[in-house]
Design a protein around this motif. Structure first.
Motif, PDB file in Angstrom:
ATOM      1  N   GLY A 135       0.606  -1.397  -0.245  1.00 16.04           N
ATOM      2  CA  GLY A 135       0.166  -0.392  -0.516  1.00 16.04           C
ATOM      3  C   GLY A 135       0.853   1.454   0.226  1.00 16.04           C
ATOM      4  O   GLY A 135       0.699   2.616  -0.307  1.00 16.04           O
ATOM      5  N   GLY A 136       2.182   1.306   0.474  1.00 12.92           N
ATOM      6  CA  GLY A 136       2.963   2.317   0.359  1.00 12.92           C
ATOM      7  C   GLY A 136       3.088   3.491   1.239  1.00 12.92           C
ATOM      8  O   GLY A 136       4.080   3.729   1.012  1.00 12.92           O
ATOM      9  N   LYS A 137       2.498   2.508   2.345  1.00 14.50           N
ATOM     10  CA  LYS A 137       2.855   3.041   3.972  1.00 14.50           C
ATOM     11  C   LYS A 137       3.952   3.281   4.826  1.00 14.50           C
ATOM     12  O   LYS A 137       4.362   3.637   6.070  1.00 14.50           O
ATOM     13  CB  LYS A 137       1.823   3.696   4.547  1.00 14.50           C
ATOM     14  CG  LYS A 137       0.039   4.038   4.254  1.00 14.50           C
ATOM     15  CD  LYS A 137      -0.880   4.063   4.930  1.00 14.50           C
ATOM     16  CE  LYS A 137      -0.658   4.169   6.475  1.00 14.50           C
ATOM     17  NZ  LYS A 137      -1.793   4.050   7.289  1.00 14.50           N
ATOM     18  N   PHE A 138       3.830   1.465   4.494  1.00 14.78           N
ATOM     19  CA  PHE A 138       5.291   1.048   5.450  1.00 14.78           C
ATOM     20  C   PHE A 138       6.571   0.225   4.438  1.00 14.78           C
ATOM     21  O   PHE A 138       5.797  -0.234   3.247  1.00 14.78           O
ATOM     22  CB  PHE A 138       4.766   0.303   6.077  1.00 14.78           C
ATOM     23  CG  PHE A 138       3.046   0.050   6.965  1.00 14.78           C
ATOM     24  CD1 PHE A 138       3.802   0.631   7.829  1.00 14.78           C
ATOM     25  CD2 PHE A 138       2.134  -0.374   6.379  1.00 14.78           C
ATOM     26  CE1 PHE A 138       2.945   1.419   8.661  1.00 14.78           C
ATOM     27  CE2 PHE A 138       1.786  -0.059   7.277  1.00 14.78           C
ATOM     28  CZ  PHE A 138       1.146   1.456   8.454  1.00 14.78           C
ATOM     29  N   PRO A 139       7.728   0.027   5.025  1.00 15.37           N
ATOM     30  CA  PRO A 139       9.101  -0.598   3.881  1.00 15.37           C
ATOM     31  C   PRO A 139       8.379  -2.493   3.782  1.00 15.37           C
ATOM     32  O   PRO A 139       7.959  -2.875   4.796  1.00 15.37           O
ATOM     33  CB  PRO A 139       9.822  -0.024   4.783  1.00 15.37           C
ATOM     34  CG  PRO A 139       9.504   0.133   6.500  1.00 15.37           C
ATOM     35  CD  PRO A 139       7.915   1.033   6.309  1.00 15.37           C
ATOM     36  N   TYR A 140       8.981  -3.068   2.844  1.00 12.87           N
ATOM     37  CA  TYR A 140       9.140  -4.352   2.713  1.00 12.87           C
ATOM     38  C   TYR A 140       9.929  -4.699   3.729  1.00 12.87           C
ATOM     39  O   TYR A 140      10.548  -3.917   4.226  1.00 12.87           O
ATOM     40  CB  TYR A 140       9.468  -4.994   1.135  1.00 12.87           C
ATOM     41  CG  TYR A 140       8.335  -4.105   0.136  1.00 12.87           C
ATOM     42  CD1 TYR A 140       7.486  -4.967  -0.305  1.00 12.87           C
ATOM     43  CD2 TYR A 140       8.178  -2.635  -0.769  1.00 12.87           C
ATOM     44  CE1 TYR A 140       6.462  -4.455  -1.117  1.00 12.87           C
ATOM     45  CE2 TYR A 140       7.697  -3.097  -1.241  1.00 12.87           C
ATOM     46  CZ  TYR A 140       6.094  -3.504  -1.530  1.00 12.87           C
ATOM     47  OH  TYR A 140       5.065  -3.518  -2.341  1.00 12.87           O
ATOM     48  N   LEU A 141       9.608  -6.171   3.970  1.00  9.32           N
ATOM     49  CA  LEU A 141      10.514  -6.815   4.813  1.00  9.32           C
ATOM     50  C   LEU A 141      11.638  -6.803   4.377  1.00  9.32           C
ATOM     51  O   LEU A 141      12.709  -7.194   3.626  1.00  9.32           O
ATOM     52  CB  LEU A 141      10.078  -7.532   4.966  1.00  9.32           C
ATOM     53  CG  LEU A 141       8.610  -7.981   5.780  1.00  9.32           C
ATOM     54  CD1 LEU A 141       7.999  -9.794   5.221  1.00  9.32           C
ATOM     55  CD2 LEU A 141       8.775  -7.473   7.703  1.00  9.32           C
ATOM     56  N   VAL A 142      12.643  -6.617   5.419  1.00  5.28           N
ATOM     57  CA  VAL A 142      14.642  -7.243   5.146  1.00  5.28           C
ATOM     58  C   VAL A 142      14.647  -8.088   5.973  1.00  5.28           C
ATOM     59  O   VAL A 142      14.298  -8.296   7.110  1.00  5.28           O
ATOM     60  CB  VAL A 142      14.880  -6.188   5.117  1.00  5.28           C
ATOM     61  CG1 VAL A 142      14.879  -4.667   4.193  1.00  5.28           C
ATOM     62  CG2 VAL A 142      14.694  -5.150   6.243  1.00  5.28           C
TER      63      VAL A 142
END
Length: 286
Positions: free
Chosen positions: A253-260
């Protein structure tokens, strides 16, 4: 009634949880699989408990929790089944269920580590209500009939790699959904008499920070609608798993970073239990 499977991968012990006690189910079944789920599992288990046939499993609390069902023959998923999630994905809510597939080897324990695929830059989390089929279903006549074909419900994380799903997909989502271990499932299979699946709170957290917080009453297509609809196109087998879509609050959705690597994802659904996964790099997993 809550069914579960405890032990190391490939060697899980089927159990039933009654109150604070975990009972070994092996006197009546070798596993929580389709054959067991299609043969009056609640009645058989209740009779075995009442007769003393089942005994408590020692050291149950120390065992790894596996997926609550043995490897299903199919994992069928519904996309964009919450209106707000559809919009955060840049789409209007669907008018018919969107279906895609995951592979059976995505189904792992609820607390197993998840490997970020090689080359991934957009690995995402998705808390979802899972439906487990209890008997073969094909061409059901109505949504109301679908309730008779459901063995129970569980928590699932529809882990997704969004670049694989959307950018190199060739037009079909499954490429971003089928990495090994991309479907942590459980901890329990909860029978329908114990939960109202029309009103369950779903939540997810990343590194302790809230992400998703919604309710199954926001689903566009209900549990019964989904099972009825799918049965018009595929024969559902006992033990099959259906994921019913995720609410808003994912990285896509663009509000949070993807997982690392190093991130920790926690999920819970009211009445169905909680999950916790450490996300690890592909190189480290090798």
């Amino acid at each position: 009634m809550k069914f579960a499977r405890l032990g190391q991968p490939g060697h899980e012990i089927p159990v039933v949880i009654e109150g604070e006690t975990t009972y070994d189910l092996r006197p009546i079944t070798s596993d929580v699989h389709g054959d067991f789920l299609s043969d009056n599992p609640v009645e058989r288990t209740r009779a075995a408990l009442d007769s003393g046939t089942l005994t408590p499993l020692p050291d149950a609390a120390d065992q790894r929790i596996g997926a609550p069902i043995a490897r299903p023959s199919a994992v069928i998923c519904i996309g964009q089944n919450y209106a707000a999630h559809a919009r955060e994905s840049g789409a209007e809510p669907p008018t018919v269920p969107i279906m895609f597939l995951k592979t059976p080897n995505t189904v792992v324990g609820p607390n197993d580590a998840v490997t970020i695929p090689r080359g991934s830059v957009k690995t995402d989390w998705e808390v979802e209500l899972g439906i487990v089929i209890g008997k073969r279903a094909a061409y059901l006549d109505s949504p109301e009939e679908a309730a008779n074909y459901i063995a129970g419900y569980t928590v699932a994380n529809d882990v997704s790699e969004r670049a694989f799903q959307m950018e190199v997909s060739g037009g079909q989502w499954s490429k971003g959904k089928i990495a090994f271990g991309f479907n942590p499932t459980g901890p329990w299979l909860v029978t329908p008499d114990e939960v109202d699946v029309t009103n369950l709170r779903l939540r997810s957290f990343v590194n302790g920070e809230p992400r998703q917080d919604s309710n199954t009453n926001d689903m566009i297509f209900s549990v019964n609608d989904i099972v009825h609809h799918l049965s018009q196109y595929v024969t559902l087998e006992p033990g099959d798993l259906i994921l019913t879509g995720t609410p808003q609050g994912v990285a896509f959705g663009g509000k949070f970073p993807y997982l690392v690597a190093g991130d920790v994802v926690e999920l819970d659904i009211e009445g169905l239990g909680s999950q916790r996964q450490d996300f690890v790099a592909w190189e480290a997993a090798q």
